[in-house]
Scaffold this active site. Structure first.
Site, short mmCIF file in Angstrom:
data_model
loop_
_atom_site.label_atom_id
_atom_site.label_comp_id
_atom_site.label_asym_id
_atom_site.label_seq_id
_atom_site.Cartn_x
_atom_site.Cartn_y
_atom_site.Cartn_z
N PRO A 404 35.76 70.54 36.09
CA PRO A 404 36.56 71.53 35.62
C PRO A 404 35.72 72.49 34.52
O PRO A 404 35.36 71.83 33.59
CB PRO A 404 37.90 71.47 35.24
CG PRO A 404 38.41 70.13 35.65
CD PRO A 404 37.05 69.40 35.73
N TYR A 564 45.90 71.94 24.56
CA TYR A 564 46.74 72.85 25.29
C TYR A 564 48.10 72.41 25.20
O TYR A 564 48.43 71.51 24.80
CB TYR A 564 46.12 73.21 26.59
CG TYR A 564 44.60 73.43 26.84
CD1 TYR A 564 44.31 74.91 25.91
CD2 TYR A 564 43.52 72.96 27.56
CE1 TYR A 564 42.79 75.19 25.73
CE2 TYR A 564 42.35 73.56 27.37
CZ TYR A 564 41.98 74.48 26.59
OH TYR A 564 40.64 74.78 26.58
N GLY A 705 29.74 67.56 34.54
CA GLY A 705 29.89 68.83 34.23
C GLY A 705 28.72 69.59 34.04
O GLY A 705 28.27 70.21 34.96
#
Length: 747
Positions: A404, A564, A705
């Protein structure tokens, strides 16, 4: 130039000889007698020997006449011996090495003082042009200049002892003993025709449980010999002022102070399991001499020392990273011993990440092919990364995951053409699974105004368009959605406008486990979620998950990492609650598990769910390795099909230990402890790294990534580089003409 060398070990002596060879006046102080030595054998690499040969053929010739050489590594695991060849080692006795260097120093006119402590460094620095501090891991010179050198000393979690056997092993030998107290390992190698070094190592708690903390040298040697009687062929072990110790890693911010330079263990240490201590010291001496060859005048000492440090620091840092990985692997060896023998052996051989699948295949193709066959590679043409993997009802055609990666380019949470092109290109690029960026479950759950969401029908329609494109144009590629809520890290600017900087205007209120700002004095202070608000947050996640089902996503990942909202509940640094949702690890897990259960209930039973966690906060008092295993176990027990193991980004004052594949040991530990599938992530940049991690059993899938930002077709190019043209990495029909490297020619 007049040079003083403090310490008569191999590094100090060789530096003295090389400086004297250049015509400098050199004096050496050694506190011990000339024939005193600690330890037994010394291992040097071909690279180090090449440097010695170029710098001083006399020393090289003397060493070459003494070396014991061998190519094999024997690994004994639960009674089964496995051999890997092609490695190439050279060793000799430490005492003999010192004798050779003593003779060379005397020949070159170096003044040697034995049984004599050197004057204080500041005294030497006032009377000599150069002071070389080769005074060991406990360096008095370094400690006296600590304000300048700024040393950092970290102690390992294992105890070890240096011993010797009066026979020569046939190869480098690693042997594992599973005792009633825990795992004990032997590191052994020959250093002469009739002698071997034997290092016995175990975790601190194993050492104490076995009562070895109460044993003197003779009793320790006797008990170690009994533990490894078969490896030693019933022979005894002997010591040489041997005692149990914990390895101390030394790192210095600076290696010089005025005209004083640190060398060898005084400057840096690297764990013995990669055989690097004497090697590093000798290479330091070579670099120091080269620096003074270029700056021979006494007035050039500062420039020479700067050149010495600049030349050596990158190589030393690389070695220390490899040594740290090796040390930690042995500290966690209990989590590896249940692996099948060949996989265990491969894992051990590749533990430092310096030996990889590709170069091990060059060294010993037969051994590596056997490991590949055990893993499930159907033939020699199929690399491990191109074997399929099944998660619940989803079969991934290969083991590559596109991580992601936030694009910060949505409008009101709606993904646009950039998202279509970004995700579509990576899907066409051959990966088995392509993940979206963190898709936020509410407007207030966004990190930035440019973050994508899945809380409106318009957003869902845009995601459906992307999913349809992937499934139609890149059949066989799975598309996963990562759902999350920014928590206290929300309402910030886009990455390129100022990462983690609050918005200049238009800020929205933040919520978190506790009212702690991410960056004190800079970030907005969040509101601590009240008990009456938990239901609303859970509903946001389930509503987004229901939309994700309709969009056609193949996999859902719950984002519980990187500080988060859900991650903020898990970390003790960010969860200071005193109610049922704070305190113990189990209590901190409560809300993230409630969200997971709620999402799992609405997510189709045949589609997999994964969870991304931060396995360490890289900060004192943060999530520990044991807690990370506990967190992963809890999610697995609630139905997570794999744990996506990341680290950090939980607190702003973190201090990550960056390096190649630096986060993978955390995935390895979770997989070894729990047997649950894991996704490894973190500076995995080459297909060789992916193959190595998979074969070693450290990961089931590898998330890559930034290489995918550099090259959307990274997976297809990895296949081409390895000569693989099978179904696990199919080139899209319009692109097949580019599946071979274009020929070059003259126009």
């Amino acid at each position: 130039m007049r040079a003083a060398v403090v310490g008569g070990g191999p590094g100090g002596l060789y530096a003295a000889a090389l400086l004297a060879r250049q015509g400098h006046e050199v004096e050496v102080w050694e506190a011990n007698a000339a024939d005193d030595t600690f330890g037994f054998g010394v291992v040097l690499s071909d690279e180090t020997l090449g440097g010695i040969e170029r710098a001083d053929t006399e020393v090289y010739a003397a060493l070459s006449a003494e070396f014991v050489r061998w190519d094999d590594i024997d690994i004994v695991h639960r009674g089964r011996a496995l051999t890997s060849g092609g490695h190439g080692f050279a060793a000799l006795g430490r005492r003999r090495l010192l004798e050779i260097l003593h003779a060379r120093c005397a020949e070159l006119g170096v003044r040697l003082h034995f049984r004599t402590r050197a004057p204080a460094a500041r005294v030497l620095a006032a009377t000599y042009d150069l002071v070389v501090a080769a005074d060991g891991v406990h360096s008095p010179t370094r400690e006296a200049g600590a304000e300048v050198f700024r040393p950092r000393l970290d102690t390992g979690r294992s105890r070890y002892i240096w011993l010797a056997a009066d026979f020569a092993f046939e190869a480098f030998r690693f042997e594992i003993a599973e005792t009633e107290h825990g795992v004990v390992q032997l590191h052994g190698y020959p250093y002469s025709a009739d002698s071997s070094t034997v290092i016995v190592e175990m975790r601190e708690e194993v050492w104490r449980a076995a009562g070895l903390d109460l044993c003197d040298e003779a009793e320790s040697a006797s008990r170690c010999a009994k533990t490894f009687s078969e490896a030693l062929r019933g022979r005894s072990l002997r010591g040489n002022r041997s005692h149990w110790t914990a390895f101390r890693t030394v790192v210095n911010a600076r290696w010089s102070d005025g005209n004083t330079a640190l060398l060898g263990d005084a400057a840096h240490t690297a764990h013995f399991s990669i055989g690097s201590g004497t090697k590093l010291a000798v290479e330091d001496a070579l670099a120091l001499a080269e620096a003074f060859r270029e700056h021979p005048d006494p007035a050039g000492v500062p420039a020479a020392l700067a050149a010495y440090e600049a030349a050596r620091r990158p190589a030393v840092a690389s070695t220390q990273r490899a040594a740290a990985a090796s040390m930690r692997w042995f500290e966690e060896i209990a989590g590896h011993v249940d692996q099948p023998p060949r996989q265990f052996a491969f894992n051990l051989l590749t533990r430092s990440r310096r030996v990889t699948h590709d170069n091990l295949r060059l060294r010993d193709a037969r051994f590596t092919r056997a490991v590949e066959r055990d893993f499930g590679c159907p033939d020699e043409a199929t690399p491990p990364m191109f074997t399929p993997y099944r998660l619940r009802g989803l079969t991934l055609r290969n083991r590559v995951v596109v991580s992601p990666m936030d694009m910060y380019s949505a409008e009101d949470g709606v993904p646009g053409d950039l998202h279509l092109v970004h995700l579509g290109a990576r899907a066409l690029g051959g990966a088995g699974l392509v993940m979206t960026e963190m898709v936020c479950v509410s407007p207030e759950g966004r990190i930035t105004p440019g973050c994508a969401g899945l809380y409106t029908d318009e957003q869902a329609a845009a995601w459906t368009r992307i999913a349809d494109f992937v499934h139609t144009s890149a059949p066989g590629t799975a598309l996963g959605v990562q759902l999350g809520h920014s928590g206290r890290k929300g309402s910030t600017r886009r990455m390129w406008e100022g990462m983690d900087e609050p918005l200049g205007s238009g800020n929205w209120p933040l919520v978190a486990a506790s009212p702690l700002p991410y960056r004190p004095g800079v970030s907005q202070i969040p509101h601590a979620l009240g008990a009456d608000e938990f239901t609303g947050i859970r509903s946001l996640f389930t509503a987004a998950a229901v939309r994700a089902v309709a969009c056609g996503f193949d996999l859902l990942e719950l984002h519980c990492a990187h500080g988060y909202l859900l991650s903020g509940f898990l970390s003790p640094l960010t969860n200071h609650r005193t109610d049922a949702y704070g305190g113990s690890t189990a209590a901190r897990l409560r809300f993230p598990l409630e969200v997971f259960d709620a999402v799992r209930e609405v997510w189709p039973a045949d589609r997999p769910m994964t969870v991304r966690i931060s396995a360490t906060d890289w900060a004192p008092g943060g999530t520990s390795g044991e807690e990370a295993v506990e967190i992963a176990a809890a999610f697995a027990a609630h139905g997570a099909d794999a744990i996506d193991v990341s680290t950090g980004q939980v607190v702003a004052d973190e201090e990550p230990e960056y390096g190649r594949s630096y986060q993978t040991p955390y995935a390895d530990r979770i997989r070894g402890a729990l047997g649950v599938p894991v996704i490894a992530v973190g500076a995995i940049s080459s297909w060789d790294d992916v193959n190595s991690l998979l074969l070693a059993g450290r990961a089931d899938l590898c998330a890559v990534g930034r290489p995918h930002l550099y090259d959307p077709h990274w997976t297809l190019h990895a296949a081409a580089d390895q000569g693989y043209a099978g179904p696990a990495a199919p080139w899209p029909a319009p692109y097949r003409a580019g599946s071979r490297t274009p020929p070059t020619g003259r126009g």
